[in-house]
Design a protein around this motif. Structure first.
Motif, short mmCIF file in Angstrom:
data_model
loop_
_atom_site.label_atom_id
_atom_site.label_comp_id
_atom_site.label_asym_id
_atom_site.label_seq_id
_atom_site.Cartn_x
_atom_site.Cartn_y
_atom_site.Cartn_z
N ILE A 31 7.89 7.60 9.96
CA ILE A 31 6.87 8.59 10.30
C ILE A 31 7.32 9.99 9.92
N PHE A 32 8.60 10.28 10.12
CA PHE A 32 9.10 11.64 9.92
C PHE A 32 9.91 11.79 8.62
N ALA A 33 9.94 10.75 7.78
CA ALA A 33 10.73 10.79 6.54
C ALA A 33 10.21 11.87 5.59
N THR A 34 11.15 12.61 5.00
CA THR A 34 10.79 13.65 4.03
C THR A 34 11.51 13.47 2.69
N GLU A 35 12.51 12.55 2.65
CA GLU A 35 13.27 12.32 1.43
C GLU A 35 13.34 10.83 1.14
N VAL A 36 13.56 10.49 -0.12
CA VAL A 36 13.59 9.09 -0.55
C VAL A 36 14.70 8.32 0.14
N TRP A 37 15.89 8.94 0.29
CA TRP A 37 17.03 8.22 0.88
C TRP A 37 16.72 7.77 2.30
N MET A 38 15.89 8.50 3.02
CA MET A 38 15.52 8.12 4.38
C MET A 38 14.71 6.83 4.37
N LEU A 39 13.81 6.71 3.41
CA LEU A 39 13.02 5.49 3.29
C LEU A 39 13.88 4.31 2.89
N PRO B 144 0.81 -1.23 0.00
CA PRO B 144 0.00 0.00 0.00
C PRO B 144 0.84 1.28 0.00
N MET B 145 2.05 1.22 0.59
CA MET B 145 2.83 2.45 0.74
C MET B 145 3.41 2.94 -0.58
N LEU B 146 3.79 2.03 -1.48
CA LEU B 146 4.33 2.47 -2.77
C LEU B 146 3.28 3.25 -3.55
N VAL B 147 2.03 2.81 -3.44
CA VAL B 147 0.94 3.51 -4.13
C VAL B 147 0.83 4.94 -3.60
N LYS B 148 0.95 5.10 -2.28
CA LYS B 148 0.86 6.44 -1.67
C LYS B 148 2.09 7.27 -2.03
N LEU B 149 3.27 6.66 -2.02
CA LEU B 149 4.50 7.39 -2.29
C LEU B 149 4.59 7.85 -3.74
N ARG B 150 3.84 7.19 -4.63
CA ARG B 150 3.83 7.59 -6.04
C ARG B 150 2.73 8.61 -6.34
N ASN B 151 1.88 8.83 -5.33
CA ASN B 151 0.76 9.76 -5.50
C ASN B 151 1.16 11.14 -4.99
N GLU B 152 1.04 12.13 -5.84
CA GLU B 152 1.50 13.48 -5.50
C GLU B 152 0.77 14.07 -4.30
N THR B 153 -0.47 13.70 -4.09
CA THR B 153 -1.25 14.28 -2.98
C THR B 153 -1.08 13.50 -1.68
N GLU B 154 -0.66 12.22 -1.75
CA GLU B 154 -0.57 11.39 -0.55
C GLU B 154 0.85 11.25 -0.01
N THR B 155 1.84 11.42 -0.85
CA THR B 155 3.22 11.21 -0.41
C THR B 155 3.64 12.27 0.61
N PRO B 156 4.37 11.85 1.67
CA PRO B 156 4.90 12.81 2.64
C PRO B 156 6.23 13.39 2.18
N LEU B 157 6.75 12.89 1.08
CA LEU B 157 8.05 13.31 0.58
C LEU B 157 7.92 14.60 -0.23
N SER B 158 9.05 15.17 -0.59
CA SER B 158 9.05 16.43 -1.35
C SER B 158 8.55 16.25 -2.78
N ARG B 159 8.53 14.99 -3.25
CA ARG B 159 8.05 14.67 -4.60
C ARG B 159 7.66 13.19 -4.64
N PRO B 160 6.85 12.77 -5.61
CA PRO B 160 6.55 11.34 -5.77
C PRO B 160 7.81 10.57 -6.14
N ILE B 161 7.90 9.32 -5.72
CA ILE B 161 9.07 8.50 -6.02
C ILE B 161 8.98 7.96 -7.44
N THR B 162 10.15 7.60 -8.01
CA THR B 162 10.21 7.00 -9.34
C THR B 162 10.09 5.49 -9.22
#
Length: 451
Positions: free
Chosen positions: A103-111, A35-53
């Motif tokens: 919980i507090f990740a904001t960048e891809v490298w943290m994940l 479920p998390m990859l779907v959220k991380l690729r979604n521009e409105t759901e991701t907590p990161l600065s941008r959707p992941i590739t």
């Protein structure tokens, strides 16, 4: 109807259940990417600065398995050095910290870093749990207790598949961190493995544990004698000699067969990318609902395994498991082949991918998924068990990394090999004929002749 279970058997089940509560969080972690990859690729759901590739997503899935390959030998050393119980506790702290990091990740490298460390802990736990269970359980109940790891892992997967799609990214990771903390506390009350205690010269403590978890004092002392006989062999054989020992190598080969075989079936790749696969089927069944149903099927199948083992034994269950998975994979492949035509999928065909996935999931969870860990722990002798299981597990992690990191590339490569004709040095008409059709020119000529 009353069931008067011996107190020793109740204690066995209580101890094995307690250690497997941690496996629930490993199941949650393993299914985390679905479920998390779907959220991380979604521009409105991701907590990161941008959707992941796509490539970043594949590293989030597979990075932990690659790192775990190099740490697994350390795990084998720790199991023998500090024991099964404290190895388990050692795993829990970094897992909890990584869940907090999510919980507090904001960048891809943290994940990616978090998933690497979490993957190392999960892989180590999958080594600790079956060894601990096999040494706590009496020989009559080793089969049923050994399957608990798969049952509890599936429960964790169901939790993720049930909550993950419907909770926010942050809320689900709070649940994960809380579950890890809650499952760690009861482990402090568990006894150490009696075999490990004896191997460290703590004979009285080993006997005290055996007296609690065996039916009688005579059985406890008999098992202690078996430890002594086993340790005499260990004194004569070091690890270099083990690698030259024919029986050990045969056990190792069987471990490779079970672990690598369970990975090359492609099941884990399907599990990690489950929701993504369900989205790609474009059927009318909602991926969120389908993934929950498949998770529940996993749990049901895992509960069936002890019944199958009691009636049929290990080998027949393994063979039937793989046969059922073959049929499920065949159905899934057939669906995607039909979908290639671009026609509308209706009726029973709309449910073919779900039915096929359910068959694959059920057969894996009821068979090789449960038994690979149990049987591998069983085929090694006591002194060589931690060393042998750690080597066999390394082969599983290598296979798991390749399947999860390069699953999409392998799938595309297979489809190209099967369906794409060679076009070098061919005319357009020849290419059309290779595709099973006619060129436009021939088609137009036939139309004129009919007129």
């Amino acid at each position: 109807m009353k069931f008067n279970l011996p107190a020793s058997l109740i204690r066995q089940y209580a101890v094995v259940i307690t250690v497997n509560l941690g496996v629930v969080t490993t199941g949650m972690s393993l299914a985390w990417t679905s479920p998390m990859l779907v959220k991380l690729r979604n521009e409105t759901e991701t907590p990161l600065s941008r959707p992941i590739t796509e490539d970043e997503g594949s590293w989030i899935v597979s990075g932990g398995f690659l790192a775990a390959i190099f740490s697994i030998f350390l795990g084998g050393v720790l199991l023998d050095a500090i024991g099964r119980k404290y190895s388990f506790l050692l795993i829990c702290l970094p897992k909890f910290l990584m869940a907090v990091l999510f919980i507090f990740a904001t960048e891809v490298w943290m994940l990616i870093v978090g998933r690497v460390i979490m993957g190392v802990g999960d892989s180590f736990l999958f080594m600790v749990a079956p060894i601990y269970a096999s040494e706590i359980a009496s020989k009559e109940h080793r089969g049923s207790l050994g399957t608990f790891m798969q049952i509890f892992s599936c429960l964790g997967i169901v939790v993720t598949l049930s909550l993950g799609p419907f909770l926010s990214y942050t809320a689900f990771n709070i649940v994960l961190a809380s579950a890890i903390a809650a499952s760690t506390v009861p482990v402090f009350c568990m006894p150490e493995s009696p075999f490990h205690l004896y191997s460290k010269g703590r004979t009285e403590e080993a006997l005290a544990v055996l007296l609690q978890i065996r039916a009688s004092e005579a059985i406890a002392k008999q098992e202690l004698q078996e430890y002594q006989d086993s340790n005499k062999k260990a004194d004569k054989i070091d690890k270099k000699q083990l690698l030259q020992n024919r029986t050990f190598l045969k056990s190792l080969a069987l471990g490779f067969l079970l672990f690598v075989g369970s990975q090359i079936t492609g099941y884990n790749a399907i599990q990690f990318y489950l929701q993504t696969i369900l989205v790609s089927t474009k059927t009318s069944v909602k991926p969120e609902i389908a993934s929950v149903v498949i998770g529940v099927i996993q749990v049901f199948a895992s509960f069936c395994t002890p019944l199958f083992l009691t009636k049929f034994g290990r080998r027949p269950v393994l063979i039937c498991s793989l046969s059922g998975m073959f049929l499920g994979m065949l159905g899934l492949g057939t669906f995607f082949k039909l979908a290639e035509t671009g026609g509308e999928i209706t009726g029973i065909l709309n449910f073919l991918p779900i039915i096929s996935l359910i068959l694959v999931v059920y057969c894996f969870s009821a068979g090789i998924g449960s038994l690979s860990w149990l049987v591998t722990a069983e085929v090694f002798d006591g002194p060589s068990r931690a060393f042998g299981v750690s080597i066999a597990l390394m082969s599983s992690l290598i296979s798991m990394f390749v399947m999860t990191k390069y699953f999409a590339f392998m799938l595309v490569g297979t489809l190209i090999a099967v369906f794409l004709p060679e076009t070098k040095g061919k005319t357009f008409s020849e290419i059309q004929r290779a595709l099973g059709g006619e060129s436009i020119e021939i088609s137009e000529k036939n139309d004129k002749e009919r007129v």
